[in-house]
Design an enzyme around this catalytic site. Structure first.
Site: not given
Ligand code: C2G
Length: 132
Positions: A44, A46
């Site tokens: 993602k 992240k």
């Protein structure tokens, strides 16, 4: 027994996360949270401050949450919905429309995000405060 599911990273837990979880639980009796693994977070783009185990332990302490499962991929949602007999899928409306394909399997609800708070904002604000 109405079962609700939601997914997320839930890093540096804040009131925006709590508001989402509280409202999601209001739609049923049992709330499942798919929490992103550290590996999936990389996918993602992240990098969570807290590890998967820490974020899982924190979520499991929240009164609205009944079960925490690992979110390892984008593709697992349908399987989860079937496996856990889910009636309602809930996400913040920053994801509006992105999970409409799940409507063949359960109700899909996007809830308004809590304005003015995010994990990124927390990090930025702390960083600037340290530089003062
Ligand atoms: N959220 C919110 N208000 C905020 C911040 C977050 O309502 N101010 C909601 C998001 O919309 C999401 C949930 O809290 O529904 C978790 O947010 P994140 O941890 O940022 O989740 P995200 O990285 O968007 O991951 O497969 C779905 C993804 O795993 C979602």
């Amino acid at each position: 027994m109405k079962r609700v599911i939601t997914y997320g990273t839930f890093d540096l837990l804040h009131i925006g996360h709590i508001n989402l979880l509280r409202r999601a639980k209001l739609y049923g009796d049992y709330l499942i949270v798919g929490i992103s693994t550290d590996e999936f977070n990389e996918l993602k783009g992240k990098k969570a401050y807290y590890s998967f185990e820490q974020r899982k332990g924190i979520l499991e302490a929240i009164r609205y949450v009944d079960l925490v499962i690992p979110e390892k991929s984008w593709e697992q949602k349908i399987e989860d919905i079937i496996k856990y007999d889910v009636d309602i899928f809930v996400m913040g409306d920053d994801w509006k429309g992105k999970f409409d394909f799940l409507k063949d399997y359960c109700e899909v609800i996007y809830l308004p995000r809590t304005v003015g708070i995010s994990t990124t904002k927390i990090k930025t604000d702390i960083k600037s405060a340290m530089e003062l």
